[in-house]
Design a protein around this motif. Structure first.
Motif, PDB file in Angstrom:
ATOM      1  N   GLN A 285      16.597  49.796  91.181  1.00  0.00           N
ATOM      2  CA  GLN A 285      15.409  50.581  91.526  1.00  0.00           C
ATOM      3  C   GLN A 285      15.854  51.914  92.121  1.00  0.00           C
ATOM      4  OE1 GLN A 285      11.869  50.165  91.425  1.00  0.00           O
ATOM      5  NE2 GLN A 285      11.995  52.285  92.100  1.00  0.00           N
ATOM      6  N   THR A 286      15.252  53.000  91.656  1.00  0.00           N
ATOM      7  CA  THR A 286      15.538  54.311  92.229  1.00  0.00           C
ATOM      8  C   THR A 286      14.866  54.396  93.596  1.00  0.00           C
ATOM      9  OG1 THR A 286      15.635  55.278  90.023  1.00  0.00           O
ATOM     10  CG2 THR A 286      15.355  56.797  91.858  1.00  0.00           C
ATOM     11  N   VAL A 287      15.631  54.847  94.587  1.00  0.00           N
ATOM     12  CA  VAL A 287      15.142  54.898  95.970  1.00  0.00           C
ATOM     13  C   VAL A 287      15.429  56.282  96.543  1.00  0.00           C
ATOM     14  CG1 VAL A 287      15.427  53.949  98.297  1.00  0.00           C
ATOM     15  CG2 VAL A 287      15.509  52.427  96.317  1.00  0.00           C
ATOM     16  N   LEU A 288      14.432  56.855  97.203  1.00  0.00           N
ATOM     17  CA  LEU A 288      14.594  58.119  97.920  1.00  0.00           C
ATOM     18  C   LEU A 288      14.706  57.799  99.401  1.00  0.00           C
ATOM     19  CD1 LEU A 288      14.448  61.262  97.949  1.00  0.00           C
ATOM     20  CD2 LEU A 288      11.987  60.988  98.342  1.00  0.00           C
ATOM     21  N   GLU A 289      15.761  58.287 100.040  1.00  0.00           N
ATOM     22  CA  GLU A 289      15.949  58.075 101.474  1.00  0.00           C
ATOM     23  C   GLU A 289      15.789  59.398 102.204  1.00  0.00           C
ATOM     24  OE1 GLU A 289      18.993  55.329 103.484  1.00  0.00           O
ATOM     25  OE2 GLU A 289      19.859  57.343 103.703  1.00  0.00           O
ATOM     26  N   THR A 290      14.816  59.433 103.096  1.00  0.00           N
ATOM     27  CA  THR A 290      14.582  60.601 103.941  1.00  0.00           C
ATOM     28  C   THR A 290      14.893  60.209 105.380  1.00  0.00           C
ATOM     29  OG1 THR A 290      12.247  59.993 104.250  1.00  0.00           O
ATOM     30  CG2 THR A 290      12.755  61.488 102.412  1.00  0.00           C
ATOM     31  N   THR A 291      14.835  61.189 106.265  1.00  0.00           N
ATOM     32  CA  THR A 291      14.988  60.924 107.697  1.00  0.00           C
ATOM     33  C   THR A 291      13.608  60.989 108.328  1.00  0.00           C
ATOM     34  OG1 THR A 291      17.184  61.914 107.695  1.00  0.00           O
ATOM     35  CG2 THR A 291      16.091  61.707 109.829  1.00  0.00           C
ATOM     36  N   GLY A 292      13.237  59.937 109.041  1.00  0.00           N
ATOM     37  CA  GLY A 292      11.924  59.902 109.689  1.00  0.00           C
ATOM     38  C   GLY A 292      11.757  61.084 110.627  1.00  0.00           C
ATOM     39  N   ARG A 293      10.660  61.797 110.481  1.00  0.00           N
ATOM     40  CA  ARG A 293      10.464  63.036 111.250  1.00  0.00           C
ATOM     41  C   ARG A 293      10.229  62.766 112.734  1.00  0.00           C
ATOM     42  NH1 ARG A 293       6.539  61.535 108.324  1.00  0.00           N
ATOM     43  NH2 ARG A 293       4.436  61.345 109.140  1.00  0.00           N
ATOM     44  N   VAL A 294       9.771  61.580 113.082  1.00  0.00           N
ATOM     45  CA  VAL A 294       9.552  61.230 114.487  1.00  0.00           C
ATOM     46  C   VAL A 294      10.686  60.343 114.991  1.00  0.00           C
ATOM     47  CG1 VAL A 294       8.015  60.068 116.115  1.00  0.00           C
ATOM     48  CG2 VAL A 294       7.053  61.459 114.273  1.00  0.00           C
ATOM     49  N   SER A 295      11.012  59.306 114.217  1.00  0.00           N
ATOM     50  CA  SER A 295      12.006  58.329 114.667  1.00  0.00           C
ATOM     51  C   SER A 295      13.443  58.803 114.477  1.00  0.00           C
ATOM     52  CB  SER A 295      11.828  57.016 113.897  1.00  0.00           C
ATOM     53  OG  SER A 295      12.200  57.206 112.536  1.00  0.00           O
ATOM     54  N   GLY A 296      13.666  59.651 113.472  1.00  0.00           N
ATOM     55  CA  GLY A 296      15.034  60.060 113.148  1.00  0.00           C
ATOM     56  C   GLY A 296      15.799  58.992 112.380  1.00  0.00           C
ATOM     57  N   LEU A 297      15.121  57.895 112.028  1.00  0.00           N
ATOM     58  CA  LEU A 297      15.760  56.794 111.307  1.00  0.00           C
ATOM     59  C   LEU A 297      15.642  56.997 109.795  1.00  0.00           C
ATOM     60  CD1 LEU A 297      14.380  53.825 113.436  1.00  0.00           C
ATOM     61  CD2 LEU A 297      16.667  54.864 113.551  1.00  0.00           C
TER      62      LEU A 297
END
Length: 130
Positions: A29-41
């Motif tokens: 499965q293609t997955v996009l990983e971003t950084t949470g804008r509030v949590s930083g996770l």
């Protein structure tokens, strides 16, 4: 926002909250990983898209209401898992692109879902680091 638009958004996000944890575990499965804008996770979202050269293209079905788009606006550095391999890159929102035309060039199954539930389509391009 119309009542129908809000209903489609809530129905789709409710469904995605249940299915995304399963999908993102699938190795291909293609997955996009971003950084949470509030949590930083790290936040991983299964997406449909296609790699074209050194770029990965996808269409957000809810435009700037999508959590991953909001995360990209805060920090455009992302990772994309394509065919089981992680790639780093920088994401760009492309509001001038025609998202309906773009969907015709992306995987058909995902495009059907985006068109069926989407209310504010927005093209996203990830320039992959080589």
């Amino acid at each position: 926002m119309s009542r129908l638009t809000d209903l489609r958004f809530r129905a789709a996000t409710s469904f995605q909250r249940r299915i995304n944890p399963v999908l993102r575990r699938l190795p291909l499965q293609t997955v996009l990983e971003t950084t949470g804008r509030v949590s930083g996770l790290p936040r991983q979202t299964p997406v449909g898209g296609r790699r074209v050269g050194d770029s990965f293209w996808l269409v957000s079905e809810f435009g700037e209401r999508s959590q991953y788009v909001r995360n990209i606006k805060a920090d455009p550095w992302v990772r994309v898992r394509i065919r089981g391999r992680w790639h780093t890159g920088t994401a760009h929102l492309v509001p001038d692109d025609d998202p309906v035309a773009r969907l015709r060039r992306l995987p058909r199954f995902n495009g059907l879902g985006v068109r069926a539930f989407g209310t504010d389509l927005l093209t996203v391009r990830v320039d992959l680091d080589t």
